[in-house]
Scaffold this motif. Structure first.
Motif, PDB file in Angstrom:
ATOM      1  N   SER A 210       0.419  -0.650  -0.111  1.00 42.03           N
ATOM      2  CA  SER A 210       0.400  -0.092  -0.336  1.00 42.03           C
ATOM      3  C   SER A 210       0.823   1.421   0.331  1.00 42.03           C
ATOM      4  CB  SER A 210      -0.951  -0.165   1.270  1.00 42.03           C
ATOM      5  OG  SER A 210      -1.685   0.957   1.223  1.00 42.03           O
ATOM      6  N   GLU A 211       0.264   1.830  -0.507  1.00 46.01           N
ATOM      7  CA  GLU A 211       1.358   3.423  -0.688  1.00 46.01           C
ATOM      8  C   GLU A 211       0.656   4.380   0.391  1.00 46.01           C
ATOM      9  OE1 GLU A 211       2.818   5.966  -4.083  1.00 46.01           O
ATOM     10  OE2 GLU A 211       2.555   4.338  -4.753  1.00 46.01           O
ATOM     11  N   GLU A 212       1.517   4.976   0.668  1.00 45.91           N
ATOM     12  CA  GLU A 212       0.875   6.028   1.681  1.00 45.91           C
ATOM     13  C   GLU A 212       1.858   6.521   1.938  1.00 45.91           C
ATOM     14  OE1 GLU A 212       0.167   3.739   5.495  1.00 45.91           O
ATOM     15  OE2 GLU A 212      -0.973   2.057   4.938  1.00 45.91           O
ATOM     16  N   THR A 213       1.404   8.150   3.242  1.00 47.88           N
ATOM     17  CA  THR A 213       2.214   9.062   3.227  1.00 47.88           C
ATOM     18  C   THR A 213       2.169   9.509   4.843  1.00 47.88           C
ATOM     19  OG1 THR A 213       1.428  10.718   1.521  1.00 47.88           O
ATOM     20  CG2 THR A 213       2.719  11.369   3.060  1.00 47.88           C
ATOM     21  N   VAL A 214       3.539   9.302   4.823  1.00 50.57           N
ATOM     22  CA  VAL A 214       3.913   9.069   6.265  1.00 50.57           C
ATOM     23  C   VAL A 214       4.728  10.228   7.229  1.00 50.57           C
ATOM     24  CG1 VAL A 214       5.711   8.339   8.491  1.00 50.57           C
ATOM     25  CG2 VAL A 214       4.377   6.646   6.091  1.00 50.57           C
ATOM     26  N   SER A 215       3.999  10.643   8.350  1.00 51.34           N
ATOM     27  CA  SER A 215       4.934  12.189   8.560  1.00 51.34           C
ATOM     28  C   SER A 215       5.743  11.969   9.420  1.00 51.34           C
ATOM     29  CB  SER A 215       4.017  12.900   8.917  1.00 51.34           C
ATOM     30  OG  SER A 215       4.238  13.763   9.851  1.00 51.34           O
ATOM     31  N   ILE A 216       7.025  12.434   9.357  1.00 52.82           N
ATOM     32  CA  ILE A 216       8.204  12.133  10.351  1.00 52.82           C
ATOM     33  C   ILE A 216       8.770  13.256  11.070  1.00 52.82           C
ATOM     34  CG2 ILE A 216      10.436  11.057  10.035  1.00 52.82           C
ATOM     35  CD1 ILE A 216       9.760   9.571   7.657  1.00 52.82           C
ATOM     36  N   LYS A 217       8.816  13.322  12.193  1.00 49.73           N
ATOM     37  CA  LYS A 217       9.028  14.382  12.563  1.00 49.73           C
ATOM     38  C   LYS A 217      10.989  14.771  13.041  1.00 49.73           C
ATOM     39  CE  LYS A 217       5.757  17.358  15.259  1.00 49.73           C
ATOM     40  NZ  LYS A 217       4.877  16.818  16.586  1.00 49.73           N
ATOM     41  N   ILE A 218      11.142  15.561  12.422  1.00 53.39           N
ATOM     42  CA  ILE A 218      13.371  15.372  12.497  1.00 53.39           C
ATOM     43  C   ILE A 218      13.625  16.245  13.527  1.00 53.39           C
ATOM     44  CG2 ILE A 218      14.893  15.085  11.187  1.00 53.39           C
ATOM     45  CD1 ILE A 218      13.973  14.053   8.843  1.00 53.39           C
ATOM     46  N   PRO A 219      14.366  15.851  14.811  1.00 55.38           N
ATOM     47  CA  PRO A 219      14.527  16.640  15.892  1.00 55.38           C
ATOM     48  C   PRO A 219      15.703  17.595  15.229  1.00 55.38           C
ATOM     49  CG  PRO A 219      15.521  14.864  16.389  1.00 55.38           C
ATOM     50  CD  PRO A 219      15.193  14.132  15.127  1.00 55.38           C
ATOM     51  N   ALA A 220      16.129  18.511  16.006  1.00 52.52           N
ATOM     52  CA  ALA A 220      17.251  19.762  15.319  1.00 52.52           C
ATOM     53  C   ALA A 220      18.301  18.973  15.508  1.00 52.52           C
ATOM     54  CB  ALA A 220      17.183  21.074  15.955  1.00 52.52           C
ATOM     55  N   GLY A 221      19.440  19.527  14.862  1.00 51.99           N
ATOM     56  CA  GLY A 221      20.909  18.741  15.239  1.00 51.99           C
ATOM     57  C   GLY A 221      21.450  17.945  14.402  1.00 51.99           C
ATOM     58  N   VAL A 222      20.833  16.936  13.778  1.00 54.85           N
ATOM     59  CA  VAL A 222      20.973  15.211  13.571  1.00 54.85           C
ATOM     60  C   VAL A 222      22.208  15.876  12.156  1.00 54.85           C
ATOM     61  CG1 VAL A 222      18.466  14.316  13.102  1.00 54.85           C
ATOM     62  CG2 VAL A 222      19.092  16.138  11.363  1.00 54.85           C
ATOM     63  N   VAL A 223      22.743  14.480  12.808  1.00 52.07           N
ATOM     64  CA  VAL A 223      24.195  14.318  11.920  1.00 52.07           C
ATOM     65  C   VAL A 223      23.992  13.384  10.396  1.00 52.07           C
ATOM     66  CG1 VAL A 223      26.653  13.868  11.206  1.00 52.07           C
ATOM     67  CG2 VAL A 223      25.397  14.955  13.671  1.00 52.07           C
ATOM     68  N   ASP A 224      24.287  13.573   9.317  1.00 49.26           N
ATOM     69  CA  ASP A 224      24.696  13.047   7.956  1.00 49.26           C
ATOM     70  C   ASP A 224      24.800  12.026   8.775  1.00 49.26           C
ATOM     71  OD1 ASP A 224      24.446  13.186   5.244  1.00 49.26           O
ATOM     72  OD2 ASP A 224      25.608  11.758   5.392  1.00 49.26           O
ATOM     73  N   GLY A 225      23.778  11.031   7.832  1.00 48.51           N
ATOM     74  CA  GLY A 225      24.407   9.335   8.554  1.00 48.51           C
ATOM     75  C   GLY A 225      23.700   8.710   9.859  1.00 48.51           C
ATOM     76  N   MET A 226      23.088   9.449  10.177  1.00 44.62           N
ATOM     77  CA  MET A 226      22.076   9.489  11.128  1.00 44.62           C
ATOM     78  C   MET A 226      20.686   8.276  11.117  1.00 44.62           C
ATOM     79  SD  MET A 226      21.418  11.538  14.900  1.00 44.62           S
ATOM     80  CE  MET A 226      22.793  12.176  15.806  1.00 44.62           C
ATOM     81  N   GLN A 227      21.118   7.687  11.969  1.00 48.26           N
ATOM     82  CA  GLN A 227      19.286   7.076  11.317  1.00 48.26           C
ATOM     83  C   GLN A 227      18.186   6.960  12.756  1.00 48.26           C
ATOM     84  OE1 GLN A 227      20.031   3.019  11.619  1.00 48.26           O
ATOM     85  NE2 GLN A 227      22.344   3.162   9.971  1.00 48.26           N
ATOM     86  N   LEU A 228      17.637   7.100  12.580  1.00 44.01           N
ATOM     87  CA  LEU A 228      15.949   7.846  13.441  1.00 44.01           C
ATOM     88  C   LEU A 228      15.317   6.636  13.334  1.00 44.01           C
ATOM     89  CD1 LEU A 228      15.702  11.249  12.479  1.00 44.01           C
ATOM     90  CD2 LEU A 228      16.487  10.604  14.630  1.00 44.01           C
ATOM     91  N   LYS A 229      14.590   5.801  13.798  1.00 44.17           N
ATOM     92  CA  LYS A 229      13.597   4.778  13.815  1.00 44.17           C
ATOM     93  C   LYS A 229      12.282   5.816  14.560  1.00 44.17           C
ATOM     94  CE  LYS A 229      12.823   1.759  17.661  1.00 44.17           C
ATOM     95  NZ  LYS A 229      13.691   0.906  18.055  1.00 44.17           N
ATOM     96  N   VAL A 230      11.235   5.404  13.160  1.00 41.60           N
ATOM     97  CA  VAL A 230      10.107   5.392  13.394  1.00 41.60           C
ATOM     98  C   VAL A 230       8.853   4.272  13.677  1.00 41.60           C
ATOM     99  CG1 VAL A 230       7.758   7.232  12.741  1.00 41.60           C
ATOM    100  CG2 VAL A 230       9.867   7.281  11.817  1.00 41.60           C
ATOM    101  N   SER A 231       8.279   3.912  15.124  1.00 40.26           N
ATOM    102  CA  SER A 231       8.148   2.612  15.475  1.00 40.26           C
ATOM    103  C   SER A 231       6.831   2.701  15.033  1.00 40.26           C
ATOM    104  CB  SER A 231       8.444   2.876  17.340  1.00 40.26           C
ATOM    105  OG  SER A 231       9.352   2.860  17.520  1.00 40.26           O
ATOM    106  N   GLY A 232       6.288   1.012  14.443  1.00 37.01           N
ATOM    107  CA  GLY A 232       5.623   0.960  13.141  1.00 37.01           C
ATOM    108  C   GLY A 232       4.896   0.993  12.399  1.00 37.01           C
TER     109      GLY A 232
END
Ligand SMILES: [Zn+2]
Length: 372
Positions: A210-232
């Protein structure tokens, strides 16, 4: 409490090879294995600590980030931020460490300390490109993803092989000796349920893309290569399983004017010879818009003007970096006759002779000041 260094956790040096890292982890995992140390919370903590260290040091990319940024590289949801690894994650590493037999198999591996575990859908990995402004201010991104969801009309029923527990018990000869282990049922893959009815367009697990649009909050100060997890928000699992996660990999776009160095930013300002002599004000780019700065008359080339707090906010939430404006005086390569006559007349002029005093520090002294 400060986190222990991953190399110390595994008892190895920073120059350890991949084989040495694996060997060291294998030793720690056996020593602190929960089946060998039942009800020993200390051993369990050490077991998890070793697994986390191995997870990072066995992965070339994560290891490089850890070597550069330390634990900070994985904070704020970048991997283990929250409650650390869970036992399922750890046991799923074991296929790799101990080779086939006994561990691994099924959807994602080994059933830990009894009780039904729910099958987890697989993770989705997406790369998100961010401008420096977005990184400085934090941003919410709407991303289109293709994820597997349970197809409408799919129904599941209890698995008759494991009677819904998702696990079958067996005696296995492992490196820890003879152990009774629970392994995922290979009829239902550990889910405890099998498909009853499914529509024609669903896959063997009753899922469809299914094609869905997911909204992802990215905190200030992230660094190139960093990985964030959006659970579920990853792929759904069949039956009553739980959805996987979205792993967001941060990519930083190069800014046209600003260079990032940790949380500080650098800006090269070029001013004319006349501006250096007479003083001026210049508009420069910052991550929060343009700012006009004053350049004093008589400024020396190489001078660094520090705009406090105009850098990138720390990902840990402690303060902000600075913007360092490097003044470069632009020397013309050619002159017309009148200009040439003027400068020739000044060439022997005492007033134009360099007379650096203690306030005109050398470049290296300035750099030293900057980091002290
Ligand atoms: Zn089953």
């Amino acid at each position: 409490m400060a986190k222990k260094d991953y190399y110390d956790v595994l008892g190895i040096s920073k120059s350890a090879s991949a084989a040495e890292i694996k060997k060291a982890y294998r030793k720690k995992a056996i020593e602190h294995h929960p089946d060998k140390n039942p009800d020993d919370k200390g051993a369990e903590a050490k077991f998890k600590e070793a697994a986390e260290a191995y997870e990072v040091l066995s992965d070339e990319n994560k290891k490089a980030r850890y070597d550069q940024y330390g634990h900070q590289a994985f904070e704020n949801g970048g991997g283990f931020g929250g409650g650390g690894m869970n036992m399922d994650d750890i046991f799923s590493q074991f296929g790799d460490i101990f080779g086939g037999g006994g561990f691994g198999g099924g959807f994602s591996g080994f059933g830990g300390g009894g009780g039904q575990r729910r099958v987890k859908g697989s993770n989705l990995r997406i790369r998100v490109k961010l401008t420096l402004e977005e990184i400085a201010n934090g941003v919410e991104k709407k991303i289109k993803v293709k994820r597997k969801v349970q197809a409408p009309g799919t129904t599941y029923k209890t698995c008759t092989t494991c009677h819904g527990s998702g696990q079958v018990t067996r005696i296995a000869n492992t490196i820890l000796g003879r152990m009774q282990t629970s392994a995922p049922c290979n009829v239902c893959g550990g889910a405890g349920q099998i498909i009853d009815k499914k529509p024609a367009d669903a896959d063997a697990q009753g899922l469809k893309v299914s094609e869905e649009t997911v909204s992802i909050k990215i905190p200030a100060g992230v660094v190139d290569g960093m990985q964030l997890k959006v659970s579920g928000k990853g792929n759904e699992a069949p039956g009553n399983g739980i959805s996987g996660d979205i792993i967001v990999v941060i990519e930083e776009e190069q800014h046209e004017k600003l260079q990032r160095e940790g949380d500080n930013l650098h800006y090269d300002l070029y001013i004319s010879y006349s501006d250096a002599v007479l003083g001026t004000s210049k508009e420069i780019d910052t991550v929060t818009g343009k700012v006009r700065i004053k350049v004093e008359a008589g400024v020396q080339s190489g001078k660094i003007l520090r705009l406090r707090g105009k850098g990138i906010p720390s990902i840990n939430g402690y303060g902000r970096g600075d913007l360092l404006v490097h003044v470069n005086v632009w020397t013309p390569k050619t002159l017309n006759k009148q200009q040439r006559e003027f400068f020739e007349s000044m060439q022997e002029d005492e007033h134009f002779m360099p007379k650096p005093d203690s306030s005109d520090k050398s470049f290296f002294e300035k750099v030293k000041d900057m980091f002290s």
